[in-house]
Design an enzyme around this catalytic site. Structure first.
Site, PDB file in Angstrom:
ATOM      1  N   ASP A  18       9.986  -8.804 -10.277  1.00  0.00           N
ATOM      2  CA  ASP A  18       8.831  -8.604 -11.166  1.00  0.00           C
ATOM      3  C   ASP A  18       8.592  -9.818 -12.060  1.00  0.00           C
ATOM      4  O   ASP A  18       8.193  -9.676 -13.219  1.00  0.00           O
ATOM      5  CB  ASP A  18       9.026  -7.355 -12.047  1.00  0.00           C
ATOM      6  N   GLU A 242      -0.051  -1.493  -8.721  1.00  0.00           N
ATOM      7  CA  GLU A 242       0.767  -1.764  -9.899  1.00  0.00           C
ATOM      8  C   GLU A 242       0.838  -3.286 -10.096  1.00  0.00           C
ATOM      9  O   GLU A 242       0.145  -4.049  -9.442  1.00  0.00           O
ATOM     10  CB  GLU A 242       2.170  -1.180  -9.728  1.00  0.00           C
TER      11      GLU A 242
END
Length: 502
Positions: A18, A242
């Site tokens: 991420d 997302e």
């Protein structure tokens, strides 16, 4: 001496997915969540920051743990999962870390978005507060998840949101899904059915006050999730799921996200931060799906969730993303590739490589870990699930201090892109397992080129093979294809240059 940069760019025993990269001063800092090797869930460890000089992207250092779950007042209520964060420098010069702390009880999708602050990019952050309305109420509009923040000449913009990877256009789903979403997101049915005509699913943007906590206005929807993506549109194929991230290069804002396919990072551009975004395409897939028209069934690496962003570092642009290991969705490692932004703002999809931040091909001489492979396929690699047991397949694995490619069976290809070859080399491999042989290949304009075969001795311990001569010129990939019974593990390979071309 400048170090070479591999993918993954951090040590092989580090799992920081991420990644949100930011240049502060003369260093690039990566902020991400923190997985465990072989973990049974996402984001189980405290936030750890890594940084490198902007002119030496192979020289990463660990800045240590910058923020712990126990520092957050929501810790006892929301468990230990510390989902994808981002950091921005505020108008006061301090650094603000935005995050979502979650656990199995709350699923991590019902907020709040919390903030920690520090005087330096990678010091010890302290809890600062939760994103809120001017009257002090927690900001919980839509789904407060995956926050990312941009300081645009003193305007502080926060993007966030989530989507479901399923189509809710059908009449039956329109009745069923509100009930499902109510349970997942801990929201009243009335809010889902009546109070949010745009749906609670999708990517959103809101401007914050200079205090970095208070929202100025209600958020705006900038990219739809699958349930609201127009039929027949490209966004229908690559809708928001997302990993919201907002950057600005030149006079264009770039919104980057992970689509409902989960393996790819897409982007849209606008001349405004909060509206009129045009879908532009895919930047990267962690299975190279889409490159040359490749279908999902022909993925070149086991795919799974993807999350990252773009940063300009020392005059070049890079896309940061992550890959999967351990045959699970839960042990992810950060990778990066150089990208080109065209004069019109377009970015062509780039392939995954073993040399992403290196500024070019790796040296055709040296000892290389097998686990830096960018291609790993037996012809039927899975998209890794976080809810179902994944089928057995070759994968990168850590056992103690050793990280290697595990469970290589007949026909498995292990690939590395790219090496800078300059003539004849000696090649050795270190493996263990059932013996057999590795076919060594590269690519030429007319297809695959056979470089030789390496015989493997059957062994329970790591065993170095006899060296073979290979002759390769130019920047080329190196492929190993296993032939044999049973399976083998692959630890490393050695390249030794014999002579140079004239």
């Amino acid at each position: 001496m400048r170090k070479q940069a591999y993918n993954p760019y951090l040590p092989l025993n580090v799992y920081i997915p991420d990644g949100e990269p930011h240049v502060f001063g003369n260093r690039v800092y990566v902020y991400g969540s923190h997985d465990k090797a072989g973990g049974d869930n996402f984001c189980l460890l405290d936030y750890e920051c890594w940084s490198a000089p902007v002119d030496d992207l192979g020289d990463w250092r660990c800045e240590g743990t910058i923020y712990q779950a126990v520092q957050c007042p929501h810790y006892n209520k929301r468990g230990i999962n510390m989902y994808a964060p981002d950091v921005v420098q505020g108008t006061d010069g301090r650094f603000y870390l935005y995050y979502d702390l979650a656990g199995s009880a709350g699923h991590g999708f019902d907020g709040p978005i919390s903030v920690a602050v520090c005087d330096t990019p990678a010091g010890k952050y302290e809890y600062y507060g939760d994103v809120k309305y001017p009257d002090g109420r927690m900001f919980l509009r839509y789904i407060p998840f995956d926050p990312a923040v941009l300081n645009d000449n003193g305007h502080i913009y926060m993007t966030y949101g989530w989507g479901l990877g399923m189509d809710t256009h059908s009449l039956s789903m329109k009745f069923v899904m509100p009930v499902v979403m109510s349970k997942i997101f801990n929201k009243p049915l009335k809010e889902i059915r009546e109070e949010e005509p745009l749906s609670i699913l999708g990517a959103n943007i809101v401007e914050l006050e200079a205090d970095m906590l208070t929202v100025k206005t209600e958020p705006k929807r900038i990219i739809p999730a699958l349930n609201n993506a127009p039929k027949g549109s490209e966004l229908r194929k690559h809708s928001f799921y997302e990993a919201a991230s907002l950057r600005k290069f030149g006079n264009l804002y770039y919104f980057i996200w992970s689509s409902h396919t989960s393996h790819e990072l897409c982007y849209a551009t606008s001349r405004y931060p909060d509206r009129d975004y045009e879908y532009r395409g895919v930047i990267i897939s962690n299975g190279d799906i889409g490159i040359g028209g490749r279908n999902a069934k022909d993925r070149l690496y086991p795919t799974g969730t993807n999350h990252g962003s773009i940063e300009e570092i020392n005059g070049k642009h890079y896309i940061f993303y992550h890959r999967q290991t351990h045959n699970t969705a839960f042990s992810r490692q950060g990778c990066a590739e150089e990208i080109m932004i065209e004069p019109d703002g377009a970015i062509r999809q780039v392939e995954i490589t073993s040399c992403g931040l290196n500024g070019g091909a790796l040296d055709g001489e040296g000892c290389y870990p097998a686990a830096i492979c960018c291609n790993l396929t037996n012809g039927k690699m899975p998209h890794l699930s976080n809810t179902k047991k994944n089928p057995p397949s070759p994968h990168v694995y850590q056992d103690g201090k050793e990280v290697y490619v595990k469970a290589i069976t007949e026909g498995t290809l292990i690939g590395y892109k790219y090496f800078r070859f300059d003539g004849e080399c000696l090649l050795e491999v270190v493996t263990r397992g059932g013996g057999g042989k590795l076919l060594v290949r590269t690519e030429q304009e007319n297809g695959m080129q056979d470089l030789g075969n390496i015989s493997l001795e059957k062994s329970r311990e790591w065993k170095k093979s006899a060296a073979i001569h290979i002759s390769v010129y130019g920047n080329k990939p190196l492929y190993f294809i296993y032939e044999g019974k049973g399976s083998i593990d692959f630890l490393e390979f050695h390249l030794r240059q014999c002579c140079k071309s004239r």
